[in-house]
Design a protein around this motif. Structure first.
Motif, PDB file in Angstrom:
ATOM      1  N   PHE A   1       0.835  -1.201   0.000  1.00 44.12           N
ATOM      2  CA  PHE A   1       0.000   0.000   0.000  1.00 44.12           C
ATOM      3  C   PHE A   1       0.874   1.257   0.000  1.00 44.12           C
ATOM      4  O   PHE A   1       0.631   2.198  -0.739  1.00 44.12           O
ATOM      5  CB  PHE A   1      -0.930   0.003   1.219  1.00 44.12           C
ATOM      6  N   LYS A   2       1.923   1.219   0.811  1.00 41.94           N
ATOM      7  CA  LYS A   2       2.821   2.371   0.887  1.00 41.94           C
ATOM      8  C   LYS A   2       3.512   2.607  -0.449  1.00 41.94           C
ATOM      9  O   LYS A   2       3.624   3.752  -0.895  1.00 41.94           O
ATOM     10  CB  LYS A   2       3.850   2.164   2.003  1.00 41.94           C
ATOM     11  N   ASN A   3       3.974   1.552  -1.112  1.00 36.59           N
ATOM     12  CA  ASN A   3       4.616   1.700  -2.415  1.00 36.59           C
ATOM     13  C   ASN A   3       3.635   2.240  -3.453  1.00 36.59           C
ATOM     14  O   ASN A   3       3.993   3.078  -4.271  1.00 36.59           O
ATOM     15  CB  ASN A   3       5.208   0.372  -2.888  1.00 36.59           C
ATOM     16  N   GLY A   4       2.392   1.776  -3.411  1.00 32.64           N
ATOM     17  CA  GLY A   4       1.366   2.287  -4.318  1.00 32.64           C
ATOM     18  C   GLY A   4       1.092   3.752  -4.065  1.00 32.64           C
ATOM     19  O   GLY A   4       0.916   4.536  -4.996  1.00 32.64           O
ATOM     20  N   ARG A   5       1.062   4.134  -2.796  1.00 25.11           N
ATOM     21  CA  ARG A   5       0.853   5.544  -2.433  1.00 25.11           C
ATOM     22  C   ARG A   5       2.022   6.396  -2.910  1.00 25.11           C
ATOM     23  O   ARG A   5       1.833   7.501  -3.401  1.00 25.11           O
ATOM     24  CB  ARG A   5       0.658   5.688  -0.925  1.00 25.11           C
ATOM     25  N   ASN A   6       3.241   5.865  -2.782  1.00 23.82           N
ATOM     26  CA  ASN A   6       4.418   6.604  -3.249  1.00 23.82           C
ATOM     27  C   ASN A   6       4.366   6.837  -4.755  1.00 23.82           C
ATOM     28  O   ASN A   6       4.707   7.920  -5.230  1.00 23.82           O
ATOM     29  CB  ASN A   6       5.704   5.860  -2.874  1.00 23.82           C
ATOM     30  N   VAL A   7       3.955   5.820  -5.486  1.00 25.69           N
ATOM     31  CA  VAL A   7       3.847   5.963  -6.942  1.00 25.69           C
ATOM     32  C   VAL A   7       2.775   6.996  -7.281  1.00 25.69           C
ATOM     33  O   VAL A   7       2.970   7.858  -8.145  1.00 25.69           O
ATOM     34  CB  VAL A   7       3.550   4.607  -7.616  1.00 25.69           C
ATOM     35  N   LEU A   8       1.641   6.931  -6.583  1.00 29.84           N
ATOM     36  CA  LEU A   8       0.564   7.892  -6.808  1.00 29.84           C
ATOM     37  C   LEU A   8       1.025   9.319  -6.486  1.00 29.84           C
ATOM     38  O   LEU A   8       0.762  10.245  -7.250  1.00 29.84           O
ATOM     39  CB  LEU A   8      -0.670   7.522  -5.981  1.00 29.84           C
ATOM     40  N   GLU A   9       1.721   9.488  -5.365  1.00 34.12           N
ATOM     41  CA  GLU A   9       2.235  10.810  -4.999  1.00 34.12           C
ATOM     42  C   GLU A   9       3.193  11.342  -6.060  1.00 34.12           C
ATOM     43  O   GLU A   9       3.230  12.538  -6.333  1.00 34.12           O
ATOM     44  CB  GLU A   9       2.974  10.761  -3.659  1.00 34.12           C
ATOM     45  N   LEU A  10       3.967  10.453  -6.647  1.00 34.18           N
ATOM     46  CA  LEU A  10       4.928  10.856  -7.667  1.00 34.18           C
ATOM     47  C   LEU A  10       4.230  11.195  -8.986  1.00 34.18           C
ATOM     48  O   LEU A  10       4.609  12.157  -9.662  1.00 34.18           O
ATOM     49  CB  LEU A  10       5.959   9.746  -7.889  1.00 34.18           C
ATOM     50  N   LEU A  11       3.196  10.435  -9.333  1.00 36.87           N
ATOM     51  CA  LEU A  11       2.605  10.551 -10.665  1.00 36.87           C
ATOM     52  C   LEU A  11       1.450  11.541 -10.800  1.00 36.87           C
ATOM     53  O   LEU A  11       1.250  12.096 -11.875  1.00 36.87           O
ATOM     54  CB  LEU A  11       2.166   9.175 -11.165  1.00 36.87           C
ATOM     55  N   TRP A  12       0.664  11.769  -9.729  1.00 38.72           N
ATOM     56  CA  TRP A  12      -0.489  12.653  -9.924  1.00 38.72           C
ATOM     57  C   TRP A  12      -0.086  14.052 -10.362  1.00 38.72           C
ATOM     58  O   TRP A  12      -0.778  14.635 -11.222  1.00 38.72           O
ATOM     59  CB  TRP A  12      -1.456  12.672  -8.737  1.00 38.72           C
ATOM     60  N   PRO A  13       1.019  14.637  -9.870  1.00 45.75           N
ATOM     61  CA  PRO A  13       1.380  15.961 -10.382  1.00 45.75           C
ATOM     62  C   PRO A  13       1.814  15.932 -11.861  1.00 45.75           C
ATOM     63  O   PRO A  13       1.587  16.891 -12.595  1.00 45.75           O
ATOM     64  CB  PRO A  13       2.541  16.400  -9.493  1.00 45.75           C
ATOM     65  N   VAL A  14       2.410  14.826 -12.287  1.00 51.15           N
ATOM     66  CA  VAL A  14       2.790  14.688 -13.699  1.00 51.15           C
ATOM     67  C   VAL A  14       1.532  14.638 -14.556  1.00 51.15           C
ATOM     68  O   VAL A  14       1.418  15.355 -15.566  1.00 51.15           O
ATOM     69  CB  VAL A  14       3.658  13.428 -13.930  1.00 51.15           C
ATOM     70  N   VAL A  15       0.580  13.815 -14.165  1.00 54.94           N
ATOM     71  CA  VAL A  15      -0.675  13.691 -14.912  1.00 54.94           C
ATOM     72  C   VAL A  15      -1.413  15.035 -14.923  1.00 54.94           C
ATOM     73  O   VAL A  15      -1.927  15.465 -15.964  1.00 54.94           O
ATOM     74  CB  VAL A  15      -1.556  12.565 -14.321  1.00 54.94           C
ATOM     75  N   LEU A  16      -1.441  15.714 -13.791  1.00 50.87           N
ATOM     76  CA  LEU A  16      -2.105  17.014 -13.720  1.00 50.87           C
ATOM     77  C   LEU A  16      -1.435  18.019 -14.658  1.00 50.87           C
ATOM     78  O   LEU A  16      -2.114  18.729 -15.412  1.00 50.87           O
ATOM     79  CB  LEU A  16      -2.090  17.549 -12.277  1.00 50.87           C
ATOM     80  N   GLY A  17      -0.116  18.072 -14.643  1.00 51.03           N
ATOM     81  CA  GLY A  17       0.604  18.989 -15.520  1.00 51.03           C
ATOM     82  C   GLY A  17       0.353  18.691 -16.991  1.00 51.03           C
ATOM     83  O   GLY A  17       0.089  19.603 -17.784  1.00 51.03           O
ATOM     84  N   LEU A  18       0.428  17.419 -17.354  1.00 52.05           N
ATOM     85  CA  LEU A  18       0.169  17.044 -18.748  1.00 52.05           C
ATOM     86  C   LEU A  18      -1.277  17.341 -19.153  1.00 52.05           C
ATOM     87  O   LEU A  18      -1.543  17.728 -20.303  1.00 52.05           O
ATOM     88  CB  LEU A  18       0.504  15.574 -18.971  1.00 52.05           C
ATOM     89  N   THR A  19      -2.198  17.202 -18.219  1.00 56.91           N
ATOM     90  CA  THR A  19      -3.606  17.523 -18.484  1.00 56.91           C
ATOM     91  C   THR A  19      -3.774  19.022 -18.729  1.00 56.91           C
ATOM     92  O   THR A  19      -4.462  19.436 -19.671  1.00 56.91           O
ATOM     93  CB  THR A  19      -4.503  17.051 -17.323  1.00 56.91           C
ATOM     94  N   VAL A  20      -3.149  19.833 -17.881  1.00 61.60           N
ATOM     95  CA  VAL A  20      -3.189  21.290 -18.083  1.00 61.60           C
ATOM     96  C   VAL A  20      -2.599  21.639 -19.445  1.00 61.60           C
ATOM     97  O   VAL A  20      -3.150  22.457 -20.184  1.00 61.60           O
ATOM     98  CB  VAL A  20      -2.458  22.028 -16.938  1.00 61.60           C
ATOM     99  N   GLY A  21      -1.486  21.008 -19.783  1.00 64.19           N
ATOM    100  CA  GLY A  21      -0.867  21.249 -21.082  1.00 64.19           C
ATOM    101  C   GLY A  21      -1.770  20.860 -22.236  1.00 64.19           C
ATOM    102  O   GLY A  21      -1.885  21.597 -23.228  1.00 64.19           O
ATOM    103  N   ALA A  22      -2.431  19.721 -22.125  1.00 59.26           N
ATOM    104  CA  ALA A  22      -3.330  19.263 -23.194  1.00 59.26           C
ATOM    105  C   ALA A  22      -4.530  20.197 -23.333  1.00 59.26           C
ATOM    106  O   ALA A  22      -4.929  20.545 -24.456  1.00 59.26           O
ATOM    107  CB  ALA A  22      -3.788  17.832 -22.913  1.00 59.26           C
ATOM    108  N   LEU A  23      -5.087  20.621 -22.206  1.00 62.42           N
ATOM    109  CA  LEU A  23      -6.216  21.557 -22.253  1.00 62.42           C
ATOM    110  C   LEU A  23      -5.792  22.892 -22.855  1.00 62.42           C
ATOM    111  O   LEU A  23      -6.531  23.490 -23.642  1.00 62.42           O
ATOM    112  CB  LEU A  23      -6.798  21.760 -20.854  1.00 62.42           C
TER     113      LEU A  23
END
Length: 163
Positions: free
Chosen positions: A7-29
């Motif tokens: 669970f902790k490793n999954g949370r770490n991956v999520l913490e690392l990736l959500w800002p990347v996904v958010l940034g790419l989403t802003v860029g796409a929009l």
């Protein structure tokens, strides 16, 4: 591996990736929002001599959004009280980044775009300074973005002055 570690490793991956996904989403929009102006308005502007070919912009912005997101994701993995403030700065700079696109391309207003991008540069400088003591690599990941924003400010200023 225990369930807790998984669970902790999954949370770490999520913490690392959500800002990347958010940034790419802003860029796409932003790209979708500006596409009409890029076709019909932007080509007719007087542009500075140092302007790169149009293909450079989406490539550079994609790389920068990934680096910005990784910067924030690495901050989120720290146990540090300052990460809340850095998260606010990160989200605010993303908002200003998007808002600049709206002002410059959708509203076709280089003056308001210039005011916005100058504010954006200052927020990014503040982020890079405040990120340094929390996680140096997070600050360093923002440096190319800061350099690109300074270049974009030059482009915006030139377009404002000569159009």
């Amino acid at each position: 591996m225990t369930e807790h570690t998984s669970f902790k490793n999954g949370r770490n991956v999520l913490e690392l990736l959500w800002p990347v996904v958010l940034g790419l989403t802003v860029g796409a929009l932003s790209a979708c929002m500006q596409s009409e102006s890029i076709r019909y308005w932007y080509p007719h502007l007087n542009k500075p001599p140092l302007i790169p070919p149009n293909i450079v912009f989406p490539v550079v912005w994609t790389i920068l959004y990934i680096m910005m997101g990784l910067s924030m994701g690495l901050i989120l993995q720290r146990k540090d009280d300052r990460k809340r403030f850095l998260r606010i700065l990160f989200l605010f700079q993303l908002f200003l980044n998007f808002f600049w696109c709206y002002l410059f391309f959708v509203r076709q207003n280089p003056l308001n775009g210039l005011v916005c991008i100058v504010a954006l540069v200052w927020i990014v400088i503040l982020y890079t300074i405040k990120a340094w003591p929390v996680r140096k690599i997070s600050s360093i990941l923002f440096w190319p973005y800061l350099v690109w924003l300074c270049f974009a400010t030059y482009l915006n200023l030139y377009i404002y002055l000569y159009n």
